[in-house]
Design an enzyme around this catalytic site. Structure first.
Site, PDB file in Angstrom:
ATOM      1  N   ASP A 277       0.813  -1.214   0.000  1.00 14.00           N
ATOM      2  CA  ASP A 277       0.000   0.000   0.000  1.00 14.00           C
ATOM      3  C   ASP A 277       0.848   1.267   0.000  1.00 14.00           C
ATOM      4  O   ASP A 277       1.790   1.396   0.783  1.00 14.00           O
ATOM      5  CB  ASP A 277      -0.895  -0.011   1.248  1.00 14.00           C
ATOM      6  N   GLU A 319       1.091  -0.981  -5.007  1.00 14.01           N
ATOM      7  CA  GLU A 319      -0.001  -0.025  -5.193  1.00 14.01           C
ATOM      8  C   GLU A 319       0.629   1.349  -5.383  1.00 14.01           C
ATOM      9  O   GLU A 319       0.904   2.072  -4.432  1.00 14.01           O
ATOM     10  CB  GLU A 319      -0.949  -0.020  -3.991  1.00 14.01           C
TER      11      GLU A 319
END
Ligand code: GLC
Length: 636
Positions: A277, A319
């Site tokens: 992330d 990501e």
């Protein structure tokens, strides 16, 4: 640091190693130690010492790696393209919104299999801070599951069930920041110097101000600025996202070792894919926007090499929602080629699908794909239409200019169109994080509402409903058929779930309209997939049909590149995938009118009797509104 030293450090943590395992581990070390050292040396002056500790962390976790996961490691070593296969189809869901809790998810496996899913991304489920927590992206404890969803044992049991059924679990690894309530942050607040060094802490505004000069804001609306004053800490702490999400300092090798231990520990529970992330933000450099710094890739290379030794079954998904020229580095460029994440999000494809649906014109789409960098053949894109985040209108000025558009004007058009403010728009969405300084305006909304289903159903006009369904199926066909990676279906899109306006009723959600498109699964609606003629039946079976077709088409293996083919007809998107078993040409009609088949292009590709691999029938004589065809010369 040589192979033998590393091996001894690792093996010292494991009680008994038979000859076979010992040879296996030595081979892994021989293969990956150079990549590990190269990555560490690029960042840490004390790299050899860090490597010694890496060996011990790997050894400790290997000693606990369950036998069935070790068997999976072996299988994956012999199937390095497991995530690239045409049958790899993903699904993204919030555990509680999809199935109440982890046990509930296990009960829904038959539904996922019915659709054709082999990969499940469950949204953040590790213990977040209480109250506002950015949908779980503010983690207070990475080793505990949110109690309302279950326990770590439940997660382990779910992984085992999924594995038996041929599904891989993907979990978020939030590695740019932790919650203010995480034990590291707590210790830092209590003044422990060891843990203060895990964060970026400044006594006054001098350095923060210097950084702010070139830093953008991710959430200018509800979290302006990139630093937060904390009384207990007695300092300004770096907070790229919300004020309670503290950025960790990857310049400190302790942080690297902590996350390595965590990845291997979670991998031992059965997690197979880690979604890294906000990885773009993990290295800071004064005078830059502090994204995509070279150290990010060196660190990913080191982390991946370590995980390849400790848990080869695992894959990384970056990501990074950044421009194509920066994005490609997350799959590997230069000396990191093929050595970093296996997967990354293809944001451009997503944005261009929405752009062409609004404009009914594919020239910008073709242009953007034409200029899009080629990925390493051993990697894959995650392709998608919607996810839990807003849509940022990432249209490049260069691409826009190449097809005679003004980039800023087109971005404005898309933001207007998808909030339903453009004359004739079919969309229902909401503006997210409007930034008057930059003119940036992003969009929230579910795929179905953005594609016109909500407005069409309200109008009661069956033709509009029909068009909205066809539009959604076209959009799905493009990212499912794109072929360079894993298509990800966002929960509820297979049934056309609309915007959830009730999000404002939850205090922790009401300030963040991304919850508009994070609805609860409507299982009554799902039942209607069995009833012919319903919206749910048409969408579910339309998407399932696309996934079934994809699984049987060898041309859709992610190792092969997709090329766009320019068309004189601006309503058509045509994509070609050359393959030893014959070329596949995909034709998409982005207009509400019939169009002629692009015969010249097909013939130039050796397709004179086009056969459609979606319907398993000869191609029709013309393209119906929103038609999608996956054509080969012969039936495969
Ligand atoms: C990622 C997530 C997003 C979150 C952010 C901060 O971009 O997708 O939902 O707000 O990271 O963790």
């Amino acid at each position: 640091m040589d192979d033998q030293l590393f091996f001894r450090g690792l093996a010292s943590q494991i009680e008994a190693l038979d000859k076979y395992r010992s040879a296996d581990l030595q081979a892994r070390i021989q293969r990956y130690l150079p990549e590990l050292l190269e990555g560490l040396q690029a960042v840490y002056p004390e790299a050899p010492l860090v490597a010694e500790r890496v060996a011990r962390v790997i050894g400790k976790n290997l000693a606990e790696r369950p036998p069935d996961l070790q068997a999976l490691d072996l299988l994956r070593i012999h199937t390095p393209d497991w995530f690239q296969k045409p049958h790899m189809h993903g699904y993204i869901a919030y555990t509680e919104r999809f199935a109440e809790n982890l046990r509930g998810v296990a009960e829904r496996i038959p539904y996922l299999k019915e659709l054709g899913i082999r990969y499940l991304h469950l949204m953040p489920l590790l213990l977040p801070r209480e109250g506002e927590n950015d949908g779980g992206y503010a983690v207070a404890d990475y080793r505990r599951v949110r109690p309302d969803l279950g326990t770590m044992d439940d997660l382990e049991a779910l992984c085992a069930r999924l594995r038996q059924e041929g599904l891989s679990l993907c979990l978020d690894l939030v590695l740019n920041h932790v919650a203010r309530e995480h034990p590291w942050a707590l210790a830092a607040r209590q003044g422990d110097p060891h843990y203060r060094a895990y964060f970026y802490i400044y006594p006054d505004r001098t350095i923060p101000d210097a950084f702010e000069r070139t830093l953008p804001e991710v959430f200018p609306d509800f979290a302006p600025g990139n630093f937060t004053w904390d009384d207990e800490l007695g300092g300004w702490v770096w907070t790229t996202f919300n004020r309670w999400q503290w950025d960790v300092n990857w310049g400190n090798p302790e942080v690297f070792l902590e996350y390595l231990d965590l990845i291997l520990w979670l991998a031992n529970k059965g997690v197979e894919v880690f979604r890294l992330d906000a990885i773009a933000f993990t290295w800071k450099r004064l005078g830059t926007h502090c994204q995509n710094q070279p150290e990010v890739h060196a660190l990913t290379q080191a982390m991946r090499a370590a995980v390849r030794i400790g848990a080869p079954a695992v894959a990384f998904k970056a990501e990074a929602i950044v421009a194509p020229e920066d994005l490609i580095a997350y799959l590997g460029t230069g000396r990191h080629y093929g050595k970093v994440s296996e997967l990354a999000y293809h944001n451009t494809l997503m944005v261009q699908i929405w752009s062409s649906l609004a404009s009914r014109d594919t020239r910008l789409f073709t242009q953007a794909l034409q200029r899009f960098p080629q990925k390493p053949p051993t990697t894959a894109w995650a392709t998608y239409l919607r996810c839990h985040d807003d849509i940022g209108w990432a249209i490049s000025d260069t691409d826009a200019a190449a097809v005679g558009l003004d980039g800023a004007a087109h971005r404005r058009f898309l933001a207007d169109f998808y909030q339903g403010d453009f004359p004739g728009s079919f969309a229902r969405g909401m503006p997210f994080q409007e930034n008057p300084l930059t003119g940036d305006r992003r969009t929230s909304g579910s795929a179905a509402s953005l594609a016109g289903l909500e407005a069409a159903l309200e109008s009661g006009n069956p033709r509009l409903v029909h068009l909205a369904i066809e539009r959604l199926l076209l959009a799905h066909a493009v990212f499912i058929g794109y072929g360079e990676g894993i298509p990800l279906i966002y929960m509820g899109d297979e049934l056309g779930l609309l915007n959830d306006y009730n999000y404002t009723e939850e205090p922790a959600h009401k300030g963040d309209n991304r919850w508009l498109h994070r609805p609860r699964m409507d299982w009554a609606k799902a039942e209607r997939r069995h009833q012919e003629g319903t919206v749910e039946h048409r969408l579910f079976h339309g998407i399932k049909g696309l996934l079934e077709a994809r699984a049987r088409i060898p041309q859709l293996h992610a190792a092969f590149p997709t090329r766009p083919l320019w068309q004189p007809n601006p309503h058509l998107l045509v994509l070609r995938r050359a393959h030893p078993e014959g070329t596949l040409v995909q034709v998409y009609n982005f207009s509400e009118q019939d169009q002629a088949l692009p015969w010249e292009t097909l013939q130039a590709e050796g397709i004179v009797q086009p056969f459609d691999q979606i319907t398993l029938a000869p191609a029709p004589a013309y393209l119906w509104p929103y038609a999608r065809l996956w054509l080969t010369q012969h039936r495969l």
